[in-house]
Design a protein around this motif. Structure first.
Motif, short mmCIF file in Angstrom:
data_model
loop_
_atom_site.label_atom_id
_atom_site.label_comp_id
_atom_site.label_asym_id
_atom_site.label_seq_id
_atom_site.Cartn_x
_atom_site.Cartn_y
_atom_site.Cartn_z
N SER A 40 0.81 -1.23 0.00
CA SER A 40 0.00 0.00 0.00
C SER A 40 0.83 1.27 0.00
O SER A 40 0.31 2.36 0.28
N GLY A 93 -8.29 12.32 3.65
CA GLY A 93 -7.50 11.58 2.67
C GLY A 93 -7.82 12.06 1.26
O GLY A 93 -8.81 12.77 1.03
N THR A 94 -6.96 11.66 0.32
CA THR A 94 -7.20 11.99 -1.09
C THR A 94 -8.57 11.47 -1.50
O THR A 94 -9.32 12.11 -2.24
N TYR A 119 -4.71 5.13 -10.56
CA TYR A 119 -5.30 4.83 -9.25
C TYR A 119 -6.81 4.60 -9.42
O TYR A 119 -7.54 5.51 -9.84
N TYR A 122 -10.12 7.05 -8.62
CA TYR A 122 -10.65 8.20 -9.37
C TYR A 122 -11.99 7.83 -10.02
O TYR A 122 -12.95 8.57 -9.99
N ASP A 195 -3.03 14.66 -8.86
CA ASP A 195 -2.81 13.94 -7.60
C ASP A 195 -1.30 13.73 -7.44
O ASP A 195 -0.69 13.02 -8.24
N ALA A 197 0.41 12.33 -4.78
CA ALA A 197 0.63 11.51 -3.57
C ALA A 197 2.10 11.10 -3.41
O ALA A 197 2.58 10.93 -2.30
N THR A 225 -1.27 14.15 -0.09
CA THR A 225 -1.76 13.37 1.04
C THR A 225 -0.74 13.30 2.17
O THR A 225 0.46 13.44 1.94
N SER A 227 -0.76 10.47 3.76
CA SER A 227 -0.74 9.00 3.93
C SER A 227 0.56 8.36 3.47
O SER A 227 0.79 7.19 3.75
N LYS A 228 1.37 9.06 2.70
CA LYS A 228 2.58 8.44 2.14
C LYS A 228 3.80 8.87 2.95
O LYS A 228 4.00 8.41 4.04
C1 LIG Z 1 -2.29 7.78 -6.49
C2 LIG Z 1 -2.67 7.80 -5.08
N1 LIG Z 1 -3.23 8.89 -4.57
C3 LIG Z 1 -3.54 8.97 -3.28
C4 LIG Z 1 -3.28 7.92 -2.43
C5 LIG Z 1 -3.53 8.09 -0.98
O1 LIG Z 1 -4.84 8.16 -0.70
P1 LIG Z 1 -5.32 8.68 0.72
O2 LIG Z 1 -4.83 10.09 0.85
O3 LIG Z 1 -6.81 8.58 0.60
O4 LIG Z 1 -4.75 7.77 1.74
C6 LIG Z 1 -2.75 6.73 -2.92
C7 LIG Z 1 -2.55 5.58 -2.04
O5 LIG Z 1 -2.34 4.48 -2.44
C8 LIG Z 1 -2.41 6.68 -4.27
O6 LIG Z 1 -1.82 5.62 -4.80
#
Ligand SMILES: Cc1ncc(COP(=O)(O)O)c(C=O)c1O
Length: 369
Positions: A40, A93-94, A119, A122, A195, A197, A225, A227-228
């Motif tokens: 992930s 989150g995104t 991703y 979308y 995006d 990320a 994000t 999240s990364k």
């Molecule tokens: C392209 C992309 N955008 C965004 C995210 C992160 O999403 P989020 O901010 O909802 O955790 C990811 C996670 O795998 C991703 O691959």
């Protein structure tokens, strides 16, 4: 009979999101404790102390609703990029941002253009907002020609969503291409949604941060994000930079208290940790190179990327995925991401990457029999 009619017709055109296998699920299935999760693209390194402290402090206020305006975080994001706080969205989150953003901009019958493979969320988010999705596949395996993307625009196209660098291909569009795309879309009155990320992992000087397009072109939304690289995937927090008119519309469609107070505090602290981010970036890039070298020694066909994951090309990729699970290693099937014949492997801690490499060696001997 009513059961067949009770849900929306247009949802039939899209499958559920196939997420990476959770650690607990594999633990239940295999009965062993130690699992290596490389599916992930999370940041596996420990959080900086300031962020841990912000999280602990945040727990004392959970009986109160969070600040729906995310005042402090919004202000810090705005300062980081030199934009007004009124041009900043803070969302869950995104994923959360995309859902509410599409609900804020899409009128019935409008289309969202998606360069693919990309991703999968979308498409799900666009369809949830009743958009029609037009997918344009990369011509040259993993690159899109800007002319090709533009030729798929119609009078109904509302926005184009591009992931830069892209998941799952790991490739990026360069400054000149992004500028060309943004200007062509601007001429047609189409919104560009970028995006980013994985932006922090890019090394190529030809990368253009989307906020520059926002400044130069205007009709642009940039999403980043926590999240990364910021390591806050479980807290569900991300931000977008967008024209004020979009931020105002977004404020009518998003769940009011969607970003919890612990997430707001942790993200505000994380944003200040520039040294930590630099360190994680360098360690990730070094590990990516080390794994790629080892894979090459194993004779694997690999694809280098500018993100915190790499790709392995193999005709039996789905079988390798299944066998790696039995070794307690979770990677991602390219076939779940529109890239069959590939495995996507996140860059983990050095010991996790070692476990992946030894397991892969073992698995390959049985696959190649
Ligand atoms: C392209 C992309 N955008 C965004 C995210 C992160 O999403 P989020 O901010 O909802 O955790 C990811 C996670 O795998 C991703 O691959």
């Amino acid at each position: 009979m009513w059961l067949k009619k009770v849900v929306r017709e247009d949802l039939k055109s899209v499958g559920k999101y196939r997420y990476g296998k959770p650690i607990e699920e594999l633990q239940r299935e295999l009965g062993f404790e130690k699992i290596v999760k490389l599916c992930s693209n999370e940041n596996p390194w420990p959080l900086p102390d300031s962020v841990k402290e912000a999280i602990i402090k945040g727990t004392s206020k959970v009986h109160r609703y969070p600040d729906p305006g995310s005042y402090l975080l919004r202000k810090r994001v705005a300062a980081k990029w030199g934009v007004s706080p009124q041009e900043v969205i803070i969302g869950a989150g995104t994923e959360g941002i995309l859902h509410s953003l599409f609900h804020a901009i899409i009128n019935p019958g409008e289309e969202i253009l998606l360069p693919t493979p990309t991703y999968p969320l979308y498409k799900l988010a666009a369809i949830a907002a009743s958009a029609k999705c037009v997918e344009v596949n990369a011509k040259d395996e993993d690159y899109w020609a800007i002319e090709d993307l533009i030729s798929h625009c119609s009078e109904n196209t509302k926005a184009l969503v591009i992931c830069n660098p892209n998941n799952p291909t790991g490739k990026m569009l360069k400054r000149s291409e992004m500028l060309k795309l943004a200007l062509e879309l601007e001429n047609r009155g189409i919104l560009l949604i970028v995006d980013e990320a994985y932006a922090e992992y890019v090394e190529d000087a030809a990368y253009l941060a989307g906020v520059e397009l926002f400044r130069q072109v205007g009709r642009v939304v940039v999403i980043r994000t926590f999240s990364k690289i910021y390591g806050l995937a479980a807290l569900r927090v991300a931000y977008a930079i967008a024209p004020k008119v979009i931020v105002d519309a977004y404020d009518k469609t998003h769940p009011v208290f969607e970003v919890n107070s612990i997430a707001q505090k942790a993200a505000a602290a994380a944003l200040m940790e520039e040294e930590y981010i630099k360190e994680v970036r360098l360690k990730t890039i070094a590990e990516r190179k080390r794994i790629l070298d080892s894979l090459m020694e194993l004779g694997m066909q690999t694809v280098n990327t500018c993100a915190n994951f790499l790709l392995i090309k193999h005709a039996k990729s789905d079988l390798i995925y299944d066998l790696l699970l039995k070794e307690g290693v979770i990677v991602r099937k390219g076939s779940d991401l529109g890239l069959p014949g590939h495995l996507r492997v996140s860059i983990g801690l050095p010991e996790e990457n070692d476990k992946f490499l030894t397991s892969l060696k073992k698995v390959l001997t049985s696959v190649e029999l």
